[in-house]
Scaffold this motif. Structure first.
Motif, PDB file in Angstrom:
ATOM      1  N   SER A 191      -9.545   4.975   1.690  1.00  0.00           N
ATOM      2  CA  SER A 191      -9.271   6.122   0.821  1.00  0.00           C
ATOM      3  C   SER A 191      -9.541   5.800  -0.642  1.00  0.00           C
ATOM      4  O   SER A 191      -9.091   6.506  -1.534  1.00  0.00           O
ATOM      5  CB  SER A 191      -7.813   6.566   0.988  1.00  0.00           C
ATOM      6  OG  SER A 191      -6.931   5.504   0.665  1.00  0.00           O
ATOM      7  N   CYS A 192     -10.281   4.724  -0.867  1.00  0.00           N
ATOM      8  CA  CYS A 192     -10.555   4.276  -2.229  1.00  0.00           C
ATOM      9  C   CYS A 192     -12.043   4.420  -2.538  1.00  0.00           C
ATOM     10  O   CYS A 192     -12.849   3.603  -2.074  1.00  0.00           O
ATOM     11  CB  CYS A 192     -10.125   2.824  -2.378  1.00  0.00           C
ATOM     12  SG  CYS A 192     -10.468   2.143  -4.000  1.00  0.00           S
TER      13      CYS A 192
ATOM     14  N   CYS B 177      -7.800   0.594  -7.377  1.00  0.00           N
ATOM     15  CA  CYS B 177      -7.577   1.769  -6.520  1.00  0.00           C
ATOM     16  C   CYS B 177      -6.175   2.327  -6.664  1.00  0.00           C
ATOM     17  O   CYS B 177      -5.575   2.792  -5.692  1.00  0.00           O
ATOM     18  CB  CYS B 177      -7.854   1.448  -5.055  1.00  0.00           C
ATOM     19  SG  CYS B 177      -9.539   1.790  -4.622  1.00  0.00           S
ATOM     20  N   TRP B 178      -5.637   2.271  -7.854  1.00  0.00           N
ATOM     21  CA  TRP B 178      -4.359   2.907  -8.122  1.00  0.00           C
ATOM     22  C   TRP B 178      -4.624   4.318  -8.633  1.00  0.00           C
ATOM     23  O   TRP B 178      -5.449   4.529  -9.531  1.00  0.00           O
ATOM     24  CB  TRP B 178      -3.570   2.145  -9.186  1.00  0.00           C
ATOM     25  CG  TRP B 178      -3.117   0.771  -8.770  1.00  0.00           C
ATOM     26  CD1 TRP B 178      -3.290   0.167  -7.562  1.00  0.00           C
ATOM     27  CD2 TRP B 178      -2.420  -0.165  -9.594  1.00  0.00           C
ATOM     28  NE1 TRP B 178      -2.743  -1.089  -7.571  1.00  0.00           N
ATOM     29  CE2 TRP B 178      -2.197  -1.325  -8.808  1.00  0.00           C
ATOM     30  CE3 TRP B 178      -1.963  -0.154 -10.900  1.00  0.00           C
ATOM     31  CZ2 TRP B 178      -1.539  -2.446  -9.303  1.00  0.00           C
ATOM     32  CZ3 TRP B 178      -1.303  -1.266 -11.399  1.00  0.00           C
ATOM     33  CH2 TRP B 178      -1.090  -2.401 -10.602  1.00  0.00           C
ATOM     34  N   GLU B 179      -3.915   5.241  -8.093  1.00  0.00           N
ATOM     35  CA  GLU B 179      -4.046   6.634  -8.525  1.00  0.00           C
ATOM     36  C   GLU B 179      -2.953   6.944  -9.546  1.00  0.00           C
ATOM     37  O   GLU B 179      -1.772   6.713  -9.283  1.00  0.00           O
ATOM     38  CB  GLU B 179      -3.900   7.560  -7.318  1.00  0.00           C
ATOM     39  CG  GLU B 179      -3.938   9.034  -7.672  1.00  0.00           C
ATOM     40  CD  GLU B 179      -3.593   9.924  -6.492  1.00  0.00           C
ATOM     41  OE1 GLU B 179      -3.678  11.156  -6.643  1.00  0.00           O
ATOM     42  OE2 GLU B 179      -3.211   9.387  -5.423  1.00  0.00           O
TER      43      GLU B 179
ATOM     44  N   TRP C 146       1.627   4.934 -11.620  1.00  0.00           N
ATOM     45  CA  TRP C 146       0.464   4.845 -10.745  1.00  0.00           C
ATOM     46  C   TRP C 146       0.934   4.597  -9.310  1.00  0.00           C
ATOM     47  O   TRP C 146       2.024   4.057  -9.087  1.00  0.00           O
ATOM     48  CB  TRP C 146      -0.439   3.684 -11.154  1.00  0.00           C
ATOM     49  CG  TRP C 146      -1.285   3.908 -12.361  1.00  0.00           C
ATOM     50  CD1 TRP C 146      -2.578   4.346 -12.395  1.00  0.00           C
ATOM     51  CD2 TRP C 146      -0.921   3.664 -13.725  1.00  0.00           C
ATOM     52  NE1 TRP C 146      -3.045   4.404 -13.689  1.00  0.00           N
ATOM     53  CE2 TRP C 146      -2.040   3.989 -14.535  1.00  0.00           C
ATOM     54  CE3 TRP C 146       0.246   3.217 -14.354  1.00  0.00           C
ATOM     55  CZ2 TRP C 146      -2.030   3.867 -15.920  1.00  0.00           C
ATOM     56  CZ3 TRP C 146       0.260   3.100 -15.733  1.00  0.00           C
ATOM     57  CH2 TRP C 146      -0.863   3.425 -16.505  1.00  0.00           C
ATOM     58  N   ARG C 147       0.074   4.963  -8.362  1.00  0.00           N
ATOM     59  CA  ARG C 147       0.369   4.675  -6.954  1.00  0.00           C
ATOM     60  C   ARG C 147      -0.807   3.940  -6.321  1.00  0.00           C
ATOM     61  O   ARG C 147      -1.966   4.367  -6.445  1.00  0.00           O
ATOM     62  CB  ARG C 147       0.651   5.960  -6.166  1.00  0.00           C
ATOM     63  CG  ARG C 147       1.204   5.661  -4.772  1.00  0.00           C
ATOM     64  CD  ARG C 147       1.432   6.921  -3.956  1.00  0.00           C
ATOM     65  NE  ARG C 147       2.101   6.594  -2.695  1.00  0.00           N
ATOM     66  CZ  ARG C 147       2.062   7.350  -1.604  1.00  0.00           C
ATOM     67  NH1 ARG C 147       1.384   8.497  -1.606  1.00  0.00           N
ATOM     68  NH2 ARG C 147       2.689   6.978  -0.510  1.00  0.00           N
ATOM     69  N   LYS C 148      -0.496   2.840  -5.656  1.00  0.00           N
ATOM     70  CA  LYS C 148      -1.521   2.092  -4.933  1.00  0.00           C
ATOM     71  C   LYS C 148      -1.914   2.878  -3.685  1.00  0.00           C
ATOM     72  O   LYS C 148      -1.053   3.377  -2.957  1.00  0.00           O
ATOM     73  CB  LYS C 148      -0.966   0.714  -4.540  1.00  0.00           C
ATOM     74  CG  LYS C 148      -1.951  -0.189  -3.818  1.00  0.00           C
ATOM     75  CD  LYS C 148      -1.331  -1.569  -3.577  1.00  0.00           C
ATOM     76  CE  LYS C 148      -2.272  -2.486  -2.826  1.00  0.00           C
ATOM     77  NZ  LYS C 148      -1.711  -3.850  -2.664  1.00  0.00           N
ATOM     78  N   ARG C 149      -3.198   2.995  -3.442  1.00  0.00           N
ATOM     79  CA  ARG C 149      -3.651   3.781  -2.288  1.00  0.00           C
ATOM     80  C   ARG C 149      -3.251   3.114  -0.976  1.00  0.00           C
ATOM     81  O   ARG C 149      -3.004   1.914  -0.921  1.00  0.00           O
ATOM     82  CB  ARG C 149      -5.158   4.003  -2.357  1.00  0.00           C
ATOM     83  CG  ARG C 149      -5.569   4.891  -3.537  1.00  0.00           C
ATOM     84  CD  ARG C 149      -7.039   5.224  -3.502  1.00  0.00           C
ATOM     85  NE  ARG C 149      -7.451   5.964  -4.687  1.00  0.00           N
ATOM     86  CZ  ARG C 149      -7.548   7.287  -4.752  1.00  0.00           C
ATOM     87  NH1 ARG C 149      -7.239   8.025  -3.693  1.00  0.00           N
ATOM     88  NH2 ARG C 149      -7.952   7.884  -5.865  1.00  0.00           N
TER      89      ARG C 149
ATOM     90  N   PRO D 183       0.840  -1.209   0.000  1.00  0.00           N
ATOM     91  CA  PRO D 183       0.000   0.000   0.000  1.00  0.00           C
ATOM     92  C   PRO D 183       0.872   1.254   0.000  1.00  0.00           C
ATOM     93  O   PRO D 183       1.800   1.378   0.801  1.00  0.00           O
ATOM     94  CB  PRO D 183      -0.792  -0.139   1.306  1.00  0.00           C
ATOM     95  CG  PRO D 183      -0.894  -1.619   1.524  1.00  0.00           C
ATOM     96  CD  PRO D 183       0.428  -2.162   1.053  1.00  0.00           C
ATOM     97  N   GLY D 184       0.591   2.143  -0.939  1.00  0.00           N
ATOM     98  CA  GLY D 184       1.438   3.317  -1.120  1.00  0.00           C
ATOM     99  C   GLY D 184       2.560   3.096  -2.109  1.00  0.00           C
ATOM    100  O   GLY D 184       3.324   4.017  -2.413  1.00  0.00           O
TER     101      GLY D 184
ATOM    102  N   THR E 220      -8.148   0.802   1.856  1.00  0.00           N
ATOM    103  CA  THR E 220      -9.420   0.789   1.126  1.00  0.00           C
ATOM    104  C   THR E 220     -10.331   1.933   1.541  1.00  0.00           C
ATOM    105  O   THR E 220     -11.243   2.301   0.801  1.00  0.00           O
ATOM    106  CB  THR E 220     -10.151  -0.547   1.356  1.00  0.00           C
ATOM    107  OG1 THR E 220     -10.276  -0.780   2.760  1.00  0.00           O
ATOM    108  CG2 THR E 220      -9.386  -1.693   0.733  1.00  0.00           C
TER     109      THR E 220
END
Length: 616
Positions: free
Chosen positions: A361-362, A340-342, A353-356, A298-299, A359
């Motif tokens: 924050s998704c 949920c990748w930003e 991309w960045r993984k949040r 995560p992150g 969950t």
């Protein structure tokens, strides 16, 4: 009168005390004589252990190269059997990625490039021969740029990838300029561009996964930025790419994203990377991106460079239609949203991309019915398990700002910090106190190792493997830019500790030592094995494990094994028949401890005899 009485009492007490002292001296003298006679239980135990260890074996064991002048020590133990060299055609034999066997399996989804190991009756029982002219690799960092031709005599990549600057043949060496398909101007400039977005410099990103790595130049140039990349590529038409990587001193294994889960734990890597790796990310319901999501912390960051990124500019050069490329990128973007990748940034042909963090924050996860979640209760149970088109759950949090599974310190602070999996009680029976005790124990062991093998901490051994890594204590105790350690956690271990190893900023892999490892021959300089043979007792053949160790160990490479004295006695007799020199040493706490340490050095020898022993 009172004074006289007191003096008499004192004389009486002095006489009694003297008698007691004399009596005790006589008692201990008699006791010592009795024990020395051989009837004392404690002495008989010590004598038995001394007999079994026979710690005079090769007392002058040398870790120097064959070029150094030395007298060969006298073997005091006869080998159980002598293993003959395999025929020369097996020089680069990879048992579980054998090309002939691979062709018997379906090509769909790269199944034929996955692990397919020989049955017991087809295993070789001979020594894999080094190629004629084999020499020790160059020391790091020179090895990053140069590899002796004799060690890896394959020129095909110098032709196929000539314009991409992968590798060049110069005289009797290969030179690696640091180029790649997506970075013909060099990996350094490419990483500089990446580092403008991803926090590489401050230790936040320490572990990385390079899918379809080529000759691993991306991982090679990340090392000077204190980032450890686990690189993998299949054994395919691009001959010897992983072999080149390991000859350069860069972590790599033979592997592929096909139908089976990657042999890494969930939430392991700070960054994953694909540079024109030819993986169809949008295919099969996004199953490959979902597997990357499983192993991405995560992150963590996912980097994709090459088609279809920036297709509007590059479609002509890629010789593909706009419609095709647009559809591919749209599919990747759709799956990234599902995961949920930003999307952080797109620079030229590179997208990041960045993984949040969790969950909470998704936004897309608020309705769980829109996402197919994996039902596995253990996301780290991956050995030969099929990938499925589902999203691996991550631990719950109490606050949207929390990191699912626990925040991790930047490297190197994380090396000896308590890993979140231990702090949160996710490894049953292991406390923070037990972990700290493990750190101290391995520092003590390594100090003892280096007193026997003076080269251990000098950088002489670049590629190191720990066959039964535990919490990565051995790797942490020797951690240095001069070397790296492949921490192997056996699949039959009672505890799954590989996730904690990654949380320390180290790298590793799951493996079952009843099978061959996913690497080429002669790719490790030093092998460490603590308790391995006890672990595999009655599971598979000790001889097979030792032959596999010999296959992956370089000529003049070293081995350190610690185990029960009875087991090491058997190991020693087999090792002597494999062209290894050995020395059995007491535990650092003394001869009364049953655990001993067996040091070994593989002798220098090469192939060239076409009439060598039969393979079976």
């Amino acid at each position: 009168m009172a004074v006289k009485a007191s003096s008499a009492d004192n004389r009486t007490r002095s006489t009694v005390s003297l008698c007691i002292v004399i009596g005790m001296c006589c008692f201990f003298y008699i006791l010592g004589a009795w024990q020395k006679s051989g009837f004392g239980k404690g002495d008989s135990i010590a004598l038995e252990i001394t007999k079994r260890t026979d710690c005079t074996i090769l007392p002058n064991l040398s870790f120097d190269t064959h070029l150094a002048k030395q007298a060969r020590p006298r073997d005091l133990v006869s080998p159980a059997k002598k293993f003959k060299p395999c025929p020369d055609r097996y020089t680069d034999y990879t048992p579980c990625q054998d090309q002939n066997r691979a062709m018997k399996f379906p090509r769909e989804n790269m199944n034929y490039r996955e692990r397919h190991c020989p049955p017991q009756k087809e295993k070789l029982h001979c020594l894999i021969p080094p190629p004629k002219g084999y020499v020790a690799p160059f020391p790091w960092p020179k090895s990053r740029d140069y590899v002796p031709f004799a060690n890896c005599p394959y020129k095909s990549l110098t032709v196929e990838k000539a314009i991409q600057n992968w590798v060049q043949f110069e005289g009797n060496v290969f030179r690696f300029p640091g180029g790649g398909t997506q970075f013909p101007q060099g990996a350094d400039k490419y990483i500089d561009q990446l580092a403008s977005v991803v926090p590489i410099a401050n230790g936040t990103v320490r572990t990385a996964l390079d899918t379809g790595c080529g000759v691993a130049s991306w991982g090679a140039y990340l090392l000077k930025r204190n980032v450890l990349a686990m690189s993998f590529a299949p054994r395919d038409s691009h001959e010897a790419q992983v072999q080149f990587a390991l000859e350069r001193g860069v972590p790599a294994v033979i592997g592929v994203l096909g139908t089976i889960k990657l042999p890494y734990p969930s939430r392991a890597f700070d960054m994953a990377h694909c540079s024109r790796c030819l993986i169809p990310w949008g295919a099969n319901g996004g199953i490959y991106m979902m597997e990357v999501d499983r192993v991405l912390r995560p992150g963590g960051y996912w980097v994709l460079s090459g088609p279809p990124i920036n297709w509007k500019v590059n479609y002509k050069g890629w010789q593909r239609t706009k419609k095709d490329l647009e559809a591919e990128q749209n599919k990747i973007e759709e799956i990234a949203d599902l995961l949920c990748w930003e999307k952080v940034k797109e620079i030229g042909e590179m997208a990041i991309w960045r993984k949040r963090l969790n969950t909470e924050s998704c936004p897309s996860r608020q309705d769980e019915s829109s996402v197919q979640m994996c039902d596995s209760t253990n996301a780290d149970d991956v050995w030969y398990k099929k990938m499925k088109p589902c999203v691996t759950p991550i631990p719950d949090v109490n606050d949207p700002s929390e990191v699912a599974g626990g925040a991790i310190k930047p490297f190197p602070s994380r090396l000896n910090a308590v890993p979140p999996r231990i702090a949160n009680g996710l490894i049953p029976g292991v406390s923070s106190q037990a972990y700290q005790k493990d750190i101290k124990m391995w520092k003590k062991h390594v100090k003892a190792y280096s007193s026997v093998n003076k080269y251990l901490l000098t950088g002489r051994y670049r590629n190191i493997m720990d066959m039964n890594a535990g919490f990565g204590g051995f790797a942490a105790a020797i951690e240095s830019p001069k070397s790296w350690v492949m921490n192997v956690v056996p699949t039959i271990s009672k505890m799954s500790t590989l996730g904690a190893i990654y949380e320390r900023g180290l790298i590793g892999i799951y493996h079952d030592w009843c099978e061959a490892f996913s690497t080429y021959p002669r790719t490790y300089d030093l092998i460490h094995a603590s308790g391995l043979f006890t672990l595999y007792k009655n599971k598979c053949n000790m001889e097979d494990i030792l032959l596999e160790m010999d296959r992956v160990l370089r000529p003049e490479g070293a081995v350190i094994m610690r185990d029960d004295v009875d087991i090491l006695t058997k190991v020693n007799r087999l090792a002597l028949g494999m062209k290894w020199n050995t020395r059995l040493v007491d535990h650092e706490d003394g001869p009364m401890v049953r655990e001993k340490v067996l040091y070994a050095v593989k002798q220098y020898w090469v192939g060239g005899n076409q009439t060598a022993a039969a393979a079976a």
